[in-house]
Design a protein around this motif. Structure first.
Motif, PDB file in Angstrom:
ATOM      1  N   SER A  17     -16.661  -4.645  -4.600  1.00 34.85           N
ATOM      2  CA  SER A  17     -16.420  -6.353  -4.718  1.00 34.85           C
ATOM      3  C   SER A  17     -15.460  -6.925  -3.594  1.00 34.85           C
ATOM      4  N   VAL A  18     -15.908  -7.714  -3.357  1.00 36.85           N
ATOM      5  CA  VAL A  18     -15.600  -9.010  -2.649  1.00 36.85           C
ATOM      6  C   VAL A  18     -14.582  -9.929  -3.529  1.00 36.85           C
ATOM      7  N   ASN A  19     -13.508  -9.961  -3.288  1.00 42.96           N
ATOM      8  CA  ASN A  19     -11.976 -10.128  -3.941  1.00 42.96           C
ATOM      9  C   ASN A  19     -11.612 -11.242  -3.014  1.00 42.96           C
ATOM     10  N   VAL A  20     -11.458 -13.362  -3.175  1.00 40.04           N
ATOM     11  CA  VAL A  20     -10.359 -13.549  -2.579  1.00 40.04           C
ATOM     12  C   VAL A  20      -9.718 -14.311  -3.261  1.00 40.04           C
ATOM     13  N   VAL A  21      -7.840 -14.452  -2.977  1.00 40.65           N
ATOM     14  CA  VAL A  21      -6.537 -15.665  -3.432  1.00 40.65           C
ATOM     15  C   VAL A  21      -7.022 -16.456  -3.198  1.00 40.65           C
ATOM     16  N   LYS A  22      -6.911 -17.700  -4.733  1.00 41.84           N
ATOM     17  CA  LYS A  22      -7.425 -18.782  -4.778  1.00 41.84           C
ATOM     18  C   LYS A  22      -5.970 -19.768  -5.374  1.00 41.84           C
ATOM     19  N   LEU A  23      -6.102 -20.885  -4.316  1.00 44.79           N
ATOM     20  CA  LEU A  23      -4.857 -21.416  -4.641  1.00 44.79           C
ATOM     21  C   LEU A  23      -5.456 -23.281  -5.170  1.00 44.79           C
ATOM     22  N   ASP A  24      -6.155 -24.269  -6.513  1.00 35.98           N
ATOM     23  CA  ASP A  24      -6.300 -25.300  -6.300  1.00 35.98           C
ATOM     24  C   ASP A  24      -7.627 -25.250  -6.245  1.00 35.98           C
ATOM     25  N   GLY A  25      -7.980 -24.545  -6.309  1.00 29.36           N
ATOM     26  CA  GLY A  25      -9.981 -23.561  -5.950  1.00 29.36           C
ATOM     27  C   GLY A  25     -10.407 -23.810  -5.146  1.00 29.36           C
ATOM     28  N   ARG A  26      -9.046 -23.161  -4.676  1.00 31.22           N
ATOM     29  CA  ARG A  26      -9.540 -23.086  -2.614  1.00 31.22           C
ATOM     30  C   ARG A  26      -9.624 -22.013  -2.215  1.00 31.22           C
ATOM     31  N   VAL A  27     -10.198 -21.421  -1.793  1.00 31.94           N
ATOM     32  CA  VAL A  27      -9.533 -19.689  -1.218  1.00 31.94           C
ATOM     33  C   VAL A  27      -8.899 -20.072  -0.198  1.00 31.94           C
ATOM     34  N   VAL A  28      -7.374 -18.842  -0.407  1.00 28.25           N
ATOM     35  CA  VAL A  28      -6.055 -19.291   0.774  1.00 28.25           C
ATOM     36  C   VAL A  28      -6.786 -18.103   1.291  1.00 28.25           C
ATOM     37  N   GLU A  29      -6.734 -18.546   2.995  1.00 25.95           N
ATOM     38  CA  GLU A  29      -6.575 -18.129   4.132  1.00 25.95           C
ATOM     39  C   GLU A  29      -6.014 -17.294   4.416  1.00 25.95           C
ATOM     40  N   GLU A  30      -6.463 -15.723   5.165  1.00 25.24           N
ATOM     41  CA  GLU A  30      -5.191 -14.539   4.872  1.00 25.24           C
ATOM     42  C   GLU A  30      -4.432 -14.839   6.228  1.00 25.24           C
ATOM     43  N   ASP A  31      -4.225 -15.486   6.786  1.00 29.53           N
ATOM     44  CA  ASP A  31      -3.011 -15.590   7.722  1.00 29.53           C
ATOM     45  C   ASP A  31      -1.910 -16.760   6.734  1.00 29.53           C
ATOM     46  N   THR A  32      -2.345 -17.463   6.279  1.00 22.79           N
ATOM     47  CA  THR A  32      -1.333 -17.895   4.513  1.00 22.79           C
ATOM     48  C   THR A  32      -0.570 -16.970   3.836  1.00 22.79           C
ATOM     49  N   LEU A  33      -1.103 -16.037   3.512  1.00 22.81           N
ATOM     50  CA  LEU A  33      -1.297 -14.870   2.961  1.00 22.81           C
ATOM     51  C   LEU A  33       0.312 -13.594   3.633  1.00 22.81           C
ATOM     52  N   ARG A  34      -0.624 -13.827   4.489  1.00 22.75           N
ATOM     53  CA  ARG A  34       0.349 -12.525   5.442  1.00 22.75           C
ATOM     54  C   ARG A  34       1.865 -13.196   6.037  1.00 22.75           C
ATOM     55  N   SER A  35       2.083 -14.929   6.134  1.00 24.53           N
ATOM     56  CA  SER A  35       2.932 -15.345   6.167  1.00 24.53           C
ATOM     57  C   SER A  35       4.369 -15.204   5.102  1.00 24.53           C
ATOM     58  N   VAL A  36       3.295 -15.212   3.680  1.00 25.37           N
ATOM     59  CA  VAL A  36       4.247 -15.025   2.709  1.00 25.37           C
ATOM     60  C   VAL A  36       4.849 -13.819   2.608  1.00 25.37           C
ATOM     61  N   TYR A  37       3.642 -12.837   2.274  1.00 23.80           N
ATOM     62  CA  TYR A  37       4.314 -11.724   3.120  1.00 23.80           C
ATOM     63  C   TYR A  37       5.316 -11.254   3.596  1.00 23.80           C
ATOM     64  N   ILE A  38       5.228 -12.226   4.343  1.00 19.52           N
ATOM     65  CA  ILE A  38       6.578 -11.801   5.938  1.00 19.52           C
ATOM     66  C   ILE A  38       7.247 -12.351   5.287  1.00 19.52           C
ATOM     67  N   PHE A  39       7.484 -14.201   4.794  1.00 14.06           N
ATOM     68  CA  PHE A  39       8.709 -14.891   4.517  1.00 14.06           C
ATOM     69  C   PHE A  39       9.110 -13.877   3.041  1.00 14.06           C
ATOM     70  N   PHE A  40       8.802 -13.469   2.392  1.00 14.78           N
ATOM     71  CA  PHE A  40       9.036 -12.503   1.342  1.00 14.78           C
ATOM     72  C   PHE A  40       9.766 -11.467   1.094  1.00 14.78           C
ATOM     73  N   ALA A  41       9.190 -10.702   2.568  1.00 15.57           N
ATOM     74  CA  ALA A  41      10.265  -9.395   3.432  1.00 15.57           C
ATOM     75  C   ALA A  41      11.384  -9.570   3.654  1.00 15.57           C
ATOM     76  N   ALA A  42      11.748 -10.669   5.017  1.00 12.94           N
ATOM     77  CA  ALA A  42      12.350 -11.470   5.518  1.00 12.94           C
ATOM     78  C   ALA A  42      13.717 -11.805   4.479  1.00 12.94           C
ATOM     79  N   TYR A  43      13.075 -12.544   3.696  1.00 15.40           N
ATOM     80  CA  TYR A  43      14.079 -13.171   2.095  1.00 15.40           C
ATOM     81  C   TYR A  43      14.612 -12.362   1.464  1.00 15.40           C
ATOM     82  N   LEU A  44      13.988 -11.029   1.270  1.00 12.63           N
ATOM     83  CA  LEU A  44      14.412  -9.810   0.742  1.00 12.63           C
ATOM     84  C   LEU A  44      15.792  -9.187   1.846  1.00 12.63           C
TER      85      LEU A  44
END
Length: 478
Positions: free
Chosen positions: A370-397
């Motif tokens: 299946s093809v699954n995407v992450v959406k926010l406010d009805g719009r597909v979130v780019e993978e670069d944005t998700l990657r930045s969230v992962y990096i931020f969360f890891a660095a924060y921790l």
């Protein structure tokens, strides 16, 4: 690295800070207090600011310069902002003054003062006004006030503004900054009027509104908002803490008549669910600790509001609450406010994106084709944005755990040490145990105070700008 342009930006921002100090200087004159702390600092800021702002440079300005400039500016603004504290003679050392100034500008609210009421009104005004200046961002204020910085201001806005995605409200960055500060000023003024109508003195109404608007939490009473003993005041501040925790872009949409679009925000819905869910759970948990007249609900709402908004006010000593409520408040410290607000923490949008990314991975395991995407406010979130969230969360921790290890050399309890770091990197202010709402940070060593100060700046600038500042490659000219 375009050093001259970066220093020119520093100089212009220091000039804005010098102008900001005219207000507490006026307060000193009105209350007939010693104005010398500001009379010494303002000329110094003007001289340094003019010298740096006159530097000639080319206009080569890229994201690296933006992140570098923002981190350097916040460090220097706090360093100069600490001077009135130092010259006032009410602080033990310059490191204490620096800690207090960083806590002010980053809207953290952690303090080394054991008592605040003996301080002059001018110093207390500057202490709270720092929250207001830092809440929306000192660079955004500079962009709004100065017609041209000789740089691509969107890079500065992206480096300073909270949230995984930063965009302009209108095509021009300066106009966006002016709109943001216009909304900010109007909301602050409305709160001042509401608090005055509730019986709070004019001076207290102004400084407490500064602290609420910036979600900072520096109070002018030793026991914070509890000193007023007024349910009406607590309710007003609770409402405004939550209002200032909402993305300011939604207020812009409301002003444009786009009510449906504003209310359909996924982050806003998530924020409200977390807030009201936490209030219900804590109210049930502490119900027997207060008279059955609604006090438990009022205190639960106030403390949930002050923690998730990262304001740091206190209406009661939640350090005495049951363990369930205390742990829930710690979790809210990590969640924080909405992106694009004056609040701190990881931000609701990042938490929401992380949860939806986890859900996507689970679906991908169950249905590999299946093809699954992450959406926010009805719009597909780019993978670069998700990657930045992962990096931020890891660095924060990692930064939270690393700072906890470093300040553990002071040999305080784990509850005090860990929540002190969480409170500083989340720009919250109070933690638990010795750094609880009725405690302070004065007992930490100078080394720990510097580490905690750095955590506050890292949390306010959301990790990356400060890491860029300490990166060797960022200092190279190529």
């Amino acid at each position: 690295m375009n050093y001259k342009l970066v220093l020119r930006l520093v100089g212009k921002t220091l000039l804005v800070e010098a102008c900001a100090m005219l207000l507490p200087l006026l307060v000193c004159l009105i209350y007939r207090e010693d104005p010398s702390p500001f009379l010494i600092t303002i000329p110094l800021l003007v001289v340094v600011g003019i010298v740096l702002s006159l530097l000639k440079s080319n206009d080569h300005f890229f994201p690296r310069e933006g992140f570098f400039a923002v981190a350097l500016i916040w460090l220097l603004v706090a360093a100069f902002g600490a001077l009135p504290f130092y010259f006032s003679g009410f602080f033990n050392s310059y490191i204490d003054c620096f800690f207090e100034a960083v806590s002010g500008f980053t809207t953290t609210g952690a303090s080394i003062l054991t008592e605040v009421e003996p301080l002059p009104k001018g110093i207390l005004f500057w202490r709270s006004f720092m929250h207001w200046l830092g809440g929306m961002g000192v660079l955004i204020l500079t962009i709004a006030l100065l017609p041209s910085l000789g740089a691509r201001t969107l890079h500065l806005m992206k480096a300073e503004s909270p949230g995984p995605v930063v965009s302009k409200l209108v095509p021009k960055t300066r106009q966006s900054s002016m709109i943001l500060y216009g909304i900010y000023c109007v909301m602050t003024l409305i709160e001042v009027i509401c608090l005055r109508m509730a019986g709070m003195p004019w001076y207290d109404s102004i400084v407490n509104s500064f602290a609420t608007a910036g979600t900072g939490g520096f109070a002018v009473k030793n026991v914070s908002i509890a000193a007023y003993g007024s349910p009406a005041i607590e309710i007003i501040i609770t409402v405004f803490m939550l209002l200032f925790s909402v993305n300011f872009s939604l207020y812009f949409l409301l002003l444009c008549g786009k009510v449906k679009q504003a209310l359909s925000s996924d982050e806003l819905r998530f924020f409200l669910i977390v807030v009201f869910g936490s209030i219900v759970l804590i109210s049930i948990n502490i119900w027997d600790m207060y008279p059955h007249d609604g006090s438990a609900i009022r205190h639960a709402a106030f403390q949930v509001g002050t923690i998730i908004s990262t304001t740091g006010f206190a209406s009661t000593d939640f350090n005495l609450w049951p363990e369930f409520s205390r742990v829930l408040l710690i979790l809210l410290m990590f969640v924080g406010a909405c992106a694009g607000s004056t609040g701190g923490g990881i931000k609701c949008s990042r938490i929401l994106l992380l949860l939806r990314a986890i859900r996507r991975e689970i679906r991908q395991v169950i249905h590999p084709r299946s093809v699954n995407v992450v959406k926010l406010d009805g719009r597909v979130v780019e993978e670069d944005t998700l990657r930045s969230v992962y990096i931020f969360f890891a660095a924060y921790l990692f930064i939270t755990l690393g700072a906890t290890l470093l300040i553990s050399v002071d040999n305080n309890s784990f509850g005090t040490t860990f929540t002190a770091v969480v409170a500083c990197i989340g720009n919250i202010g109070p933690g638990l145990e010795a750094v609880g709402p009725m405690g302070n940070f004065s007992f930490f060593s100078d080394f720990s105070k510097l580490i905690l100060s750095l955590c506050m700046i890292i949390g306010r600038l959301e990790v990356l700008p400060v890491l860029v500042l300490f990166s060797g490659s960022a200092w190279k000219r190529s």
